[in-house]
Design a protein around this motif. Structure first.
Motif, mmCIF file in Angstrom:
data_model
loop_
_atom_site.group_PDB
_atom_site.id
_atom_site.type_symbol
_atom_site.label_atom_id
_atom_site.label_comp_id
_atom_site.label_asym_id
_atom_site.label_seq_id
_atom_site.Cartn_x
_atom_site.Cartn_y
_atom_site.Cartn_z
ATOM 1 N N LEU A 2 28.185 9.294 84.613
ATOM 2 C CA LEU A 2 28.086 10.753 84.497
ATOM 3 C C LEU A 2 27.298 11.147 83.255
ATOM 4 C CD1 LEU A 2 31.648 11.922 85.599
ATOM 5 C CD2 LEU A 2 29.499 12.200 86.822
ATOM 6 N N SER A 3 27.500 10.457 82.147
ATOM 7 C CA SER A 3 26.738 10.772 80.944
ATOM 8 C C SER A 3 25.265 10.400 81.139
ATOM 9 C CB SER A 3 27.332 10.070 79.729
ATOM 10 O OG SER A 3 27.225 8.667 79.854
ATOM 11 N N ALA A 4 24.980 9.318 81.881
ATOM 12 C CA ALA A 4 23.587 8.948 82.157
ATOM 13 C C ALA A 4 22.918 10.014 83.027
ATOM 14 C CB ALA A 4 23.535 7.588 82.838
ATOM 15 N N ILE A 5 23.629 10.497 84.026
ATOM 16 C CA ILE A 5 23.092 11.552 84.898
ATOM 17 C C ILE A 5 22.863 12.824 84.092
ATOM 18 C CG2 ILE A 5 23.653 13.080 86.828
ATOM 19 C CD1 ILE A 5 25.112 10.656 88.104
ATOM 20 N N TRP A 6 23.820 13.195 83.272
ATOM 21 C CA TRP A 6 23.677 14.405 82.455
ATOM 22 C C TRP A 6 22.508 14.263 81.469
ATOM 23 C CZ3 TRP A 6 24.098 15.583 77.236
ATOM 24 C CH2 TRP A 6 24.102 16.959 76.934
ATOM 25 N N GLY A 7 22.394 13.094 80.847
ATOM 26 C CA GLY A 7 21.297 12.848 79.913
ATOM 27 C C GLY A 7 19.939 12.912 80.603
ATOM 28 N N HIS A 8 19.845 12.348 81.806
ATOM 29 C CA HIS A 8 18.600 12.399 82.572
ATOM 30 C C HIS A 8 18.249 13.842 82.935
ATOM 31 C CE1 HIS A 8 15.486 11.009 85.280
ATOM 32 N NE2 HIS A 8 16.001 11.772 86.232
ATOM 33 N N HIS A 9 19.269 14.576 83.374
ATOM 34 C CA HIS A 9 19.042 15.988 83.718
ATOM 35 C C HIS A 9 18.587 16.780 82.495
ATOM 36 C CE1 HIS A 9 19.688 20.009 85.269
ATOM 37 N NE2 HIS A 9 20.485 20.263 84.247
ATOM 38 N N ARG A 10 19.226 16.553 81.359
ATOM 39 C CA ARG A 10 18.873 17.268 80.125
ATOM 40 C C ARG A 10 17.441 16.944 79.704
ATOM 41 N NH1 ARG A 10 19.225 21.558 77.317
ATOM 42 N NH2 ARG A 10 19.286 21.254 75.077
ATOM 43 N N ARG A 11 17.053 15.667 79.809
ATOM 44 C CA ARG A 11 15.699 15.257 79.443
ATOM 45 C C ARG A 11 14.671 15.919 80.355
ATOM 46 N NH1 ARG A 11 12.569 10.775 81.093
ATOM 47 N NH2 ARG A 11 14.376 10.060 82.248
#
Length: 102
Positions: free
Chosen positions: A18-27
């Protein structure tokens, strides 16, 4: 206590993706915002260059009109000077002519 450890393990297991998905979305969102700003900057720069070119053109045009106007004033000054010299030179003849008419 084992239930608590199991719960923490499950939360950590799901938190990583979930943090990887959120980080990708934020980037991706930051990249999109940067592209929009750069696109705006490019359009602003293009508009600014167009305005600068227009100001250069207007400056050149006004300079040409100024030079033309100055040349016309100098021609008029020479003509008036010539007429004044003729009037002064021919003044005695004109005065005699006008006196003879009376």
């Amino acid at each position: 206590m084992e239930e608590f450890v199991a719960l923490i393990a499950i939360l950590c297991f799901f938190a990583i993706p979930l943090s990887a998905i959120w980080g990708h979305h934020r980037r991706k969102m930051l990249e999109l915002q940067l592209r929009l700003r750069q696109g705006d900057d490019a359009s602003v720069r293009t508009s600014l260059e167009a305005l600068r070119e227009e100001v250069r053109t207007l400056r050149d045009t006004t300079m040409q009109y100024d030079i033309s106007f100055d040349a016309a004033l100098q021609r008029m000054d020479r003509r008036v000077g010539h007429i004044e010299r003729e009037a002064i030179h021919n003044a005695p003849e004109r005065i005699a002519e006008l006196n003879s008419i009376r």
